[in-house]
Scaffold this active site. Sequence first.
Site, mmCIF file in Angstrom:
data_model
loop_
_atom_site.group_PDB
_atom_site.id
_atom_site.type_symbol
_atom_site.label_atom_id
_atom_site.label_comp_id
_atom_site.label_asym_id
_atom_site.label_seq_id
_atom_site.Cartn_x
_atom_site.Cartn_y
_atom_site.Cartn_z
ATOM 1 N N HIS A 111 1.945 4.647 -2.894
ATOM 2 C CA HIS A 111 2.134 6.087 -2.680
ATOM 3 C C HIS A 111 3.550 6.506 -3.055
ATOM 4 C CE1 HIS A 111 -1.704 6.331 -0.762
ATOM 5 N NE2 HIS A 111 -1.349 5.722 0.358
ATOM 6 N N HIS A 118 0.841 -1.204 0.000
ATOM 7 C CA HIS A 118 0.000 0.000 0.000
ATOM 8 C C HIS A 118 0.875 1.254 0.000
ATOM 9 C CE1 HIS A 118 -3.579 2.447 1.176
ATOM 10 N NE2 HIS A 118 -2.638 3.194 1.745
ATOM 11 N N GLU A 119 1.830 1.301 0.913
ATOM 12 C CA GLU A 119 2.694 2.485 1.004
ATOM 13 C C GLU A 119 3.612 2.596 -0.208
ATOM 14 O OE1 GLU A 119 1.985 4.631 3.069
ATOM 15 O OE2 GLU A 119 0.669 3.414 4.331
#
Length: 420
Positions: free
Chosen positions: A25, A21-22
Amino acid sequence: MENIQVALLTVLMFFVLVSLHEWGHFYFARRAGILVREFAIGFGPKLFSIKRGETRYTLRLLPIGGFVRMAGEDPEVVEVQPGQTLSVRVKDNAVTRIYLDRLDERSNVMRGEVKSLDLERDLFITLDVDGEIERYSVHPKALIIARGKETQIAPIDRQFGHKPVGKRALAIFAGPVMNFLLAFVLFATYLMLQGVPLENSSKVFISKVLPNTPAQQSGLMDGDWVKSINGVSIGGDVEKFREQINDSAGKPMNWVVEREGTELPIKVTPDTGTGKIGVYPSGEMRNPSASETISFASNSMVEMTQRIFEGFRKLIFGEFKLDDLGGPVKTTQMTVEIAREGIDQLTLWAAILSLYLGIFNLLPIPALDGSRLLFLGIEAVRGKPIDPNRESMVHLVGFAMLMLLMVVVTYNDIVGLVRN
């Protein structure tokens, strides 16, 4: 599974869900030219930290998520002001280091009083060095060193808030998208691990024996081929297999199973109350085709998304109580229990959690990705951003409320464990 293996798989699963998920980003922020200061897994005090390139990678104490800290998203703690005395190191006619403390210990530097500077747009610093006014260009990746900490400057074109709305939205949206992609891959992997039932199967197998059940106590094992029950051949009829067990509640049954080419007699007695023995039967399985795998993963995504939103609906309308909610402790406990059932079940559980994480982060709740996307949408419609201080306050309050909720559900988890 052994306890150590279960623990490692549980930790690995959470690490992959959060990290991917990170990483979404991080990757799209970097592609947009945004300076990423930190890539963190967890919150709170640092347990491990290493810097590679411009980014510091950290592992933090509280394993309840992660974050990517981009330049311009939060106020920088290091500021340089006119009138301040500092030292600079110059290389190739550009300042590469700006020292704010321990000036007497620095070597190969120029020391002076700051007359003027711009570390965002024009990238220069003017110093009074022994009465001489010197102007120096500042390297766009120059470091400010203070209290033993290095902070890279962030020119305006490398700050999050000064990128086009589309690039900022993509950097935010990429996190949940990574979870959706991971969920799809994991659903597909689950089907490949499980296989697809073979039409007209001629055999019934024990695919899973549950712990602390009559099946386990009798000596049945995963993978056993059930050849006969009470002298009656089972063939490939799973329903016939179930019916014979249900009709024998509390009565001993004589089975013949084949295990690794050897026939073994097994005596098992179904539970008197439920008429079950604690197994998952299956017919012969085959490998799924590519189209079957894609179809299964797609349908699973749709079905689980509907169930997740149904859960949100029940929570909003009070059909769930706060005490019914589970936090990190309960989620970890469930993951450990599922991991004991095998890698296939853990894969399915990881797919569901990844999908949930992606959906939850897109909710318009302050501090979550959905809220940040909402602010970007408002900015796109208005043609100008909302006051950054107000937006930061909204996210700060939202984050505090989420942490409070996390404390409450964690307390519920611990109380539940004690009671059980």
